[in-house]
Design a protein around this motif. Sequence first.
Motif, PDB file in Angstrom:
ATOM      1  N   GLY A 156       9.329 -11.665   4.658  1.00  0.00           N
ATOM      2  CA  GLY A 156       9.469 -10.237   4.946  1.00  0.00           C
ATOM      3  C   GLY A 156       8.581  -9.346   4.096  1.00  0.00           C
ATOM      4  O   GLY A 156       8.209  -9.700   2.974  1.00  0.00           O
ATOM      5  N   CYS A 157       8.237  -8.198   4.662  1.00  0.00           N
ATOM      6  CA  CYS A 157       7.413  -7.225   3.928  1.00  0.00           C
ATOM      7  C   CYS A 157       7.578  -5.862   4.587  1.00  0.00           C
ATOM      8  O   CYS A 157       8.225  -5.744   5.627  1.00  0.00           O
ATOM      9  N   ARG A 158       6.998  -4.851   3.966  1.00  0.00           N
ATOM     10  CA  ARG A 158       7.127  -3.491   4.488  1.00  0.00           C
ATOM     11  C   ARG A 158       5.807  -2.752   4.316  1.00  0.00           C
ATOM     12  O   ARG A 158       5.369  -2.524   3.185  1.00  0.00           O
ATOM     13  N   SER A 215      -0.401  -1.339  -1.634  1.00  0.00           N
ATOM     14  CA  SER A 215       0.650  -2.347  -1.501  1.00  0.00           C
ATOM     15  C   SER A 215       1.153  -2.851  -2.853  1.00  0.00           C
ATOM     16  O   SER A 215       0.515  -2.660  -3.888  1.00  0.00           O
ATOM     17  N   GLY A 221       1.166  -2.487   9.209  1.00  0.00           N
ATOM     18  CA  GLY A 221       2.030  -3.306  10.067  1.00  0.00           C
ATOM     19  C   GLY A 221       1.772  -3.108  11.546  1.00  0.00           C
ATOM     20  O   GLY A 221       1.666  -1.973  12.027  1.00  0.00           O
ATOM     21  N   ARG A 279       8.178  -0.634  13.107  1.00  0.00           N
ATOM     22  CA  ARG A 279       7.415   0.363  12.340  1.00  0.00           C
ATOM     23  C   ARG A 279       7.830   0.355  10.870  1.00  0.00           C
ATOM     24  O   ARG A 279       7.084   0.800  10.005  1.00  0.00           O
ATOM     25  N   TYR A 280       9.041  -0.127  10.563  1.00  0.00           N
ATOM     26  CA  TYR A 280       9.588   0.025   9.211  1.00  0.00           C
ATOM     27  C   TYR A 280       9.664  -1.260   8.405  1.00  0.00           C
ATOM     28  O   TYR A 280       9.615  -1.222   7.190  1.00  0.00           O
ATOM     29  N   ASP A 281       9.832  -2.385   9.073  1.00  0.00           N
ATOM     30  CA  ASP A 281       9.720  -3.643   8.314  1.00  0.00           C
ATOM     31  C   ASP A 281       9.139  -4.746   9.192  1.00  0.00           C
ATOM     32  O   ASP A 281       9.227  -4.713  10.413  1.00  0.00           O
ATOM     33  N   GLN A 282       8.525  -5.677   8.501  1.00  0.00           N
ATOM     34  CA  GLN A 282       7.739  -6.694   9.205  1.00  0.00           C
ATOM     35  C   GLN A 282       7.880  -8.055   8.522  1.00  0.00           C
ATOM     36  O   GLN A 282       8.424  -8.166   7.437  1.00  0.00           O
ATOM     37  N   ASP A 283       7.347  -9.076   9.198  1.00  0.00           N
ATOM     38  CA  ASP A 283       7.136 -10.382   8.582  1.00  0.00           C
ATOM     39  C   ASP A 283       5.642 -10.560   8.418  1.00  0.00           C
ATOM     40  O   ASP A 283       4.849 -10.097   9.255  1.00  0.00           O
TER      41      ASP A 283
END
Length: 213
Positions: free
Chosen positions: A197-199, A59, A150, A175-179
């Motif tokens: 936000g995060c990935r 990460s 994620g 699957r591609y971006d998250q909180d």
Amino acid sequence: MDFEAARANLIKHLSVEIEDEKVLAAMSHIPRELFIPQDEIHLAYEDRPLPIGFGQTISQPFIIALMTASLELTGEEKVLEVGTGSGYQAAILAELAKVVITVERMSALAVAANEVLSKLGYKNIKIHIAEHMLGWQLEAPYDAIIVTAGAPKIPEILVKQLKTGGRMVIPVGSRYDQDLYKIIKQKKENIVYNLGGCRFVPLIGEDAWMEEE
Ligand code: SAH
């Protein structure tokens, strides 16, 4: 390349937004360059995620610092990490907690992480190959849980492995971006914060994503 200077620069950059001195201190002496493939070590102290093989990533340092700080570790905790990957996050946790249990579903990554963590002399990290069920029930309950992949939703099975009052940090979204969510387990309704936000790569398993899509 002068890794010491590059590391000091990265910590300075992180300290603009990360206030937790203990997290910054841990990151300021762990050699991130040892946790990434040889052909990427010139990028070791860029504030970005990097590929570690098998479609997985280590990460971004800022996200690592943010997640670690949100666990509010004092040195006495038993912490679970889901997604050992390179082992870098586990090393940081090992500096800040009493015991780190970390699970990884890809055995080649677990083996490589074990090798570098042993070489660095960490004695309070136990790496396990992930089983069918998310997390590591055998040593539950945990004071803190960090999920470094994620999930489509907060997995109830992991909340169950957390002590009341314990903190869990987990990316939740597509699957591609998250909180990034921080959950504080309560006897009744848990407290949930959205840290932004995060990935992350997908968390695979029952209660999470299927391997292929
Ligand atoms: N924390 C790591 C980064 C991990 S990348 C580091 O510091 O380098 C996410 C990792 O989660 C990948 O290695 C992936 O194989 C693993 N993973 C995905 N689903 C998992 C599951 N259900 N249990 C354990 N590990 C999982």
